[in-house]
Design a protein around this motif. Structure first.
Motif, mmCIF file in Angstrom:
data_model
loop_
_atom_site.group_PDB
_atom_site.id
_atom_site.type_symbol
_atom_site.label_atom_id
_atom_site.label_comp_id
_atom_site.label_asym_id
_atom_site.label_seq_id
_atom_site.Cartn_x
_atom_site.Cartn_y
_atom_site.Cartn_z
ATOM 1 N N GLY A 45 14.056 4.492 -11.100
ATOM 2 C CA GLY A 45 14.042 4.759 -12.536
ATOM 3 C C GLY A 45 13.166 3.786 -13.291
ATOM 4 O O GLY A 45 12.787 2.728 -12.783
ATOM 5 N N GLU A 46 12.841 4.156 -14.514
ATOM 6 C CA GLU A 46 11.969 3.338 -15.359
ATOM 7 C C GLU A 46 12.479 3.437 -16.796
ATOM 8 O O GLU A 46 12.732 4.534 -17.301
ATOM 9 N N THR A 47 12.643 2.295 -17.437
ATOM 10 C CA THR A 47 13.121 2.267 -18.810
ATOM 11 C C THR A 47 12.228 1.371 -19.652
ATOM 12 O O THR A 47 11.345 0.690 -19.127
ATOM 13 N N PHE A 79 8.431 -4.268 -23.109
ATOM 14 C CA PHE A 79 8.214 -4.285 -21.661
ATOM 15 C C PHE A 79 8.598 -2.945 -21.046
ATOM 16 O O PHE A 79 9.520 -2.273 -21.506
ATOM 17 N N ILE A 80 7.887 -2.597 -19.993
ATOM 18 C CA ILE A 80 8.293 -1.492 -19.128
ATOM 19 C C ILE A 80 9.135 -2.091 -18.012
ATOM 20 O O ILE A 80 8.749 -3.085 -17.396
ATOM 21 N N CYS A 81 10.285 -1.502 -17.753
ATOM 22 C CA CYS A 81 11.199 -1.984 -16.724
ATOM 23 C C CYS A 81 11.242 -0.953 -15.596
ATOM 24 O O CYS A 81 11.780 0.145 -15.786
ATOM 25 N N ARG A 82 10.661 -1.282 -14.468
ATOM 26 C CA ARG A 82 10.676 -0.360 -13.326
ATOM 27 C C ARG A 82 11.690 -0.853 -12.309
ATOM 28 O O ARG A 82 11.576 -1.952 -11.778
ATOM 29 N N PHE A 83 12.702 -0.020 -12.020
ATOM 30 C CA PHE A 83 13.779 -0.391 -11.107
ATOM 31 C C PHE A 83 13.506 0.167 -9.714
ATOM 32 O O PHE A 83 13.108 1.326 -9.562
ATOM 33 N N LYS A 84 13.770 -0.665 -8.712
ATOM 34 C CA LYS A 84 13.563 -0.269 -7.319
ATOM 35 C C LYS A 84 14.784 -0.678 -6.500
ATOM 36 O O LYS A 84 15.444 -1.664 -6.819
ATOM 37 N N ALA A 85 15.059 0.089 -5.465
ATOM 38 C CA ALA A 85 16.215 -0.205 -4.619
ATOM 39 C C ALA A 85 15.868 0.071 -3.166
ATOM 40 O O ALA A 85 14.966 0.879 -2.861
ATOM 41 N N MET A 86 16.594 -0.577 -2.283
ATOM 42 C CA MET A 86 16.401 -0.343 -0.853
ATOM 43 C C MET A 86 17.143 0.931 -0.444
ATOM 44 O O MET A 86 18.312 1.118 -0.777
ATOM 45 N N ASP A 87 16.442 1.785 0.262
ATOM 46 C CA ASP A 87 17.039 3.005 0.806
ATOM 47 C C ASP A 87 17.450 2.698 2.243
ATOM 48 O O ASP A 87 16.610 2.654 3.157
ATOM 49 N N TYR A 88 18.741 2.449 2.437
ATOM 50 C CA TYR A 88 19.235 2.039 3.753
ATOM 51 C C TYR A 88 19.454 3.221 4.686
ATOM 52 O O TYR A 88 19.852 3.026 5.842
ATOM 53 N N SER A 89 19.208 4.433 4.217
ATOM 54 C CA SER A 89 19.318 5.587 5.107
ATOM 55 C C SER A 89 18.088 5.699 6.006
ATOM 56 O O SER A 89 18.095 6.442 6.985
#
Length: 893
Positions: A355-357, A335-345
């Motif tokens: 990032g992607e792993t 699997f490709i794991c694509r990580f996403k996060a909220m940018d609260y700025s």
């Protein structure tokens, strides 16, 4: 001897701390050394590859990639089936936000800013709903060339059929984003407070359209609608490359996300369900690793110009590549794991890619399968009767978390989960799709695993020629295995990756791939704040996992059981008394009713330091009896055990999964089960096995019963029921078998095991152990023999001494109707007919079955043995402990 890079990789993965770039340098420096005498050009190319990867990773941390990839979503999302099943209803679907897909070089998280954003903009502006993108099946086989085998023969290896002919190399997946169907589950799973209970495992209480007993409805026949199922339940039937996820959580260091899944292909068996079973083959395929190499967008376009591209993005691309060409972290992935996060700025907050792993496995499933049998053994067969291979029921996949600024520490601390349960980090889980591999001949290993040549003692399935005669050129030619442009194969035989994948199989962009999207990353099971780089502490010496429900039906719906709550209270009290540190209760009540749960039964009676409850409402997908043509698969129970070991095993030295009718009793000189496991540890034992025989309720604790159609009348009751107020451990202290129990009692055994040694456990069996996954290279370094067929030694797995160490008492409930005609059946000298045994216990005086006394004064034959230590020591202590706890609970109220 050269070091085993793959061995060290697995060891690092076990420690859950992994520097992938360092490992890349190490692996391919050793790989190049191994290839030195064969191909000097290969060394030069690999060193260049190492340098290029370092540059690429550094660049990937800093570059800003074009946004607005997902604007098409709002018109694609299906909260209802396609028009051939029902009209779309988008009333509960949230349009996808614009996503800034930048990759900041140093991700920063500010909890105060996050909470301020939550108050200012509200949850709906921040929360990202879980979605499933459904991709059409692979075009990888020649139609109508599969041989189903003999579906009437229940033996899995006999006339097992023959796989359909494959197109080689594997055709490209030329999807576009518009070709994918999208289902959203934000109306079910709304925050981390809903995890894991609200993951889309099934339709939920009252919505199941097919019974889990005697079910003959199928999707292939049209009786069931896979699109309706994707909307109301799980998308796995519509896209079986998607794992059937039951649980997910980060490890305590925040460096890995663990996924707990079940193999949905096992939910049904038998010829009625063959078409559905065949369609679910990818559920096994995702357990077989593939190898990939990273490429850039320009290379991807040159190799596969027909694949969809937005013409703007320069995201990471991948191609299927043999081991000798694959990236270090792409050697064994799926699997490709694509990580996403909220940018609260930003105001409002924006979702960014951080990032992607590439996924990893806790162990190599294909290697496990290879070592399970001395003969040929396939992870799947066209015939589909694979349920006997129960080590394939449970699945685990891991996604390494990118080492990006605050990301790992924020996940480890749980700080990313806001005050209302809204997560700040998500992961997309993208399967890499290929055809399945059949039999040991197609095993895909590296030389350190099983040697340079994989041994096949026999070809019992008749598939030895699959890679020669079962292939059809997809483009008029077959790719040659070795050429001047490629290094030589690492293995002398086994799966030929270049033959099956070619040189230019580029994986589609994530946006054009079926996937799980926005899987929420919530708190780890055990907080390890500030200890990201330190080993996990063993919090408990001895813990137990329970899968229980306030009410349920036994296999085949044969018996309704409603005594769980009273049993549960006694069982927990007893096992805390005999030395268990903690009990983890997976509460399955929600699969049967929404009116109650085990929450009020457990708390405040027990302390949080003693008991943890996990809401687990997913249904058993098949509750048939084992002898049924459609063999039962208690998916919910198996997934619960998998989850418990993965969640709590790292902080527990010894653990086990038991039912509330199974009591572990320390015997001989041992005064607690803690002393028992300490003694086992000192002797090098890794698994303690308890034989299981069924006990009977003693007549002394029973009274006449008539309130059942088979139990006579009020004036002449024909059955017996257990009198209230007696302890289960007291009533059922009457085992039909004297110690030591016979050999057949090992069939339903239960086990205590060291969590570091047992990597997977399935109800009665340690299915995967450190010994099983040991490679030939590891055996050489340890200076001991290695064989392709592994059997656990009795030094590691010991059957307990039932008189001097510990014994298990199985107190399965005997319902009143099972005691019908008890007076006749239990009379001394009577030989009962089949299925008409005496189910009432009459203990032998002083446990002596060799003396002259054979029957009670009333003429009933003595038939069972009591455990004197239980009756004289533990039952009085148990009664006292329960009374004390009752007093404490009452006084606190």
């Amino acid at each position: 001897m050269l070091p085993s890079s793959f061995q060290q990789a697995r060891g690092a993965a076990r420690d859950e701390r992994f520097d992938w770039l360092t490992f890349y340098f190490f692996t391919f420096s050793t790989t190049a050394a191994r290839s030195c005498h064969n191909n000097g050009k290969y060394i030069t190319e690999r060193v260049a590859g190492i340098n290029q990867l370092a540059v690429t990773l550094k660049y990937a941390e800093q570059k800003q990639i074009a946004s607005a990839k997902m604007e098409h979503l709002s018109s694609l999302i299906e909260s209802a089936p396609p028009t051939n099943a029902a009209e779309a209803d988008a009333s509960n679907v949230k349009p996808a936000p614009k996503s800034d897909t930048s990759l900041p070089g140093d991700f920063h998280f500010d909890r105060k800013a996050a909470e301020t954003a939550l108050q200012t903009h509200g949850r709906d502006e921040i929360f990202q709903p879980l979605r499933a993108y459904i991709e059409k099946p692979l075009n990888d086989t020649v139609p109508d060339t599969i041989d189903k085998g003999n579906l009437n023969d229940k033996r899995p290896k006999i006339e097992a059929g023959r796989p359909a002919m494959w197109y080689v190399p594997l055709p490209l997946r030329e999807n576009t984003p518009d070709d994918l169907r999208v289902f959203e589950y934000g109306h079910k799973l709304r925050s981390c407070n809903d995890m894991p209970a609200k993951l889309p495992v099934d339709r939920g209480l009252g919505k199941h359209v097919a019974p889990n007993v005697n079910n003959r409805k199928t999707f292939s026949s049209g009786q069931l609608d896979k699109w309706e199922e994707a909307k109301e339940g799980t998308p796995v039937q519509a896209d079986p490359f998607l794992p059937w996820i039951h649980d997910m959580f980060p490890d305590s260091s925040g460096s890995v996300i663990h996924f707990i899944a079940q193999n949905k292909r096992r939910c049904n068996s038998g010829k009625v369900h063959w078409d559905d079973i065949h369609a679910l083959e990818p559920q096994v395929t995702i357990m077989q690793p593939v190898s990939v190499k990273r490429i850039d967008e320009e290379t991807a376009q040159k190799l596969a110009p027909s694949l969809w591209s937005d013409g703007k993005s320069s995201d990471q691309r991948y191609r299927l590549a043999p081991h000798e060409e694959a990236d270090a972290d792409g050697m064994f992935t799926r699997f490709i794991c694509r990580f996403k996060a909220m940018d609260y700025s930003k105001s409002p907050p924006e979702l960014i890619t951080v990032g992607e792993t590439l996924s990893t496995y806790p162990y190599n499933y294909e290697f496990v399968n290879y070592r399970k049998d001395v003969g040929d053994l396939s992870m799947l067969t066209p015939k589909g009767k694979d349920n006997a291979m129960f080590w394939q029921a449970q699945q685990r996949f891991d996604c390494p978390v990118p080492d990006n600024g605050d990301l790992r520490s924020m996940i480890a601390s749980g700080e990313g989960v806001l005050s209302d349960g809204t997560p700040s980090v998500y992961v997309d889980f993208v399967p890499i799709r290929t055809a399945p591999r059949y039999g040991k001949q197609m095993s895909y290993f590296t030389p350190d695993m099983a040697g340079e040549t994989i041994r096949f003692p026999q070809d019992s399935l008749g598939w030895g020629d699959l890679m020669k005669s079962n292939i059809v050129p997809a483009n008029g030619k077959v790719v040659n295995n070795i050429s001047d442009d490629h290094p030589p194969r690492l293995m002398k035989n086994g799966f030929d990756a270049r033959l099956f994948w070619g040189d230019s199989h580029v994986i589609p962009r994530i946006e054009a791939s079926g996937r799980w999207e926005n899987l929420p990353i919530c708190q780890p099971p055990t907080n390890n704040v500030g200890k990201v780089d330190k080993p996990v502490e063993k919090k408990h010496k001895l813990a137990a996992c329970l899968w229980a429900s306030a009410s349920f039906k036994t296999r085949g719906d044969a018996q309704a059981v409603s005594d769980t709550t009273s049993r549960l209270i006694e069982w927990i009290e007893f096992h805390l008394l005999v030395g268990f540190d903690h009990i983890y209760v997976y509460d399955n009540t929600g699969a049967h009713t929404e009116k109650v749960s085990l929450e009020s039964t457990l708390f405040p009676r027990f302390l949080d330091s003693e008991v943890t409850r996990i809401d687990w409402p997913c249904q058993v997908c098949n509750n048939n009896i084992p002898a049924h043509e459609n063999t039962g698969e208690r998916s919910s129970q198996y997934a619960a055990e998998n989850s418990c070991r993965a969640r709590y095993g790292p902080t527990t030295e010894w653990m086990a999964s038991f039912d509330t009718d199974e009591y572990l009793i320390p015997m001989g000189r041992f005064n607690s089960m803690r002393e028992v496991v300490d003694d086992a540890t000192n002797s090098g034992t890794q698994i303690l096995t308890f034989k299981s025989t069924r006990a009977a309720p003693q007549r002394t604790y029973m009274e006449p019963f008539h309130e059942h159609k088979d139990c006579g009348t009020e004036s002449d009751p024909g059955c017996l029921s257990v009198q209230p107020s007696h302890l289960f451990a007291e009533v059922y202290n009457c085992d039909f078998e004297a110690p030591p129990k016979p050999g057949w009692a090992e069939r339903a055994k239960k086990q205590l095991y060291r969590s570091e040694y047992v990597l997977a456990h399935y109800v009665h069996y340690a299915t995967v152990t450190q010994g099983l996954v040991e490679t030939i290279e590891e055996a050489k370094e340890a200076n001991h023999k290695w064989d392709m067929h592994f059997r656990e030694s009795r030094d590691k797995d010991k059957i307990t001494d039932e008189s001097n160490q510990a014994v298990m008492l199985h107190t399965k409930t005997t319902v009143p109707e099972y005691t019908t005609e008890w007076k006749e059946r239990c009379a001394f000298g009577v030989t009962p007919g089949h299925g008409k045994n005496c189910r009432v216990g009459f203990p032998w005086p002083s446990n002596d079955d060799k003396g002259d006394e054979k029957a009670t004064p009333e003429g009933y034959g003595y038939n069972c043995f009591t455990n004197e230590k239980l009756s004289k020591v533990w039952v009085p202590k148990l009664r006292e402990a329960m009374e004390q706890r009752n007093s404490r609970v009452t006084s606190n109220n």
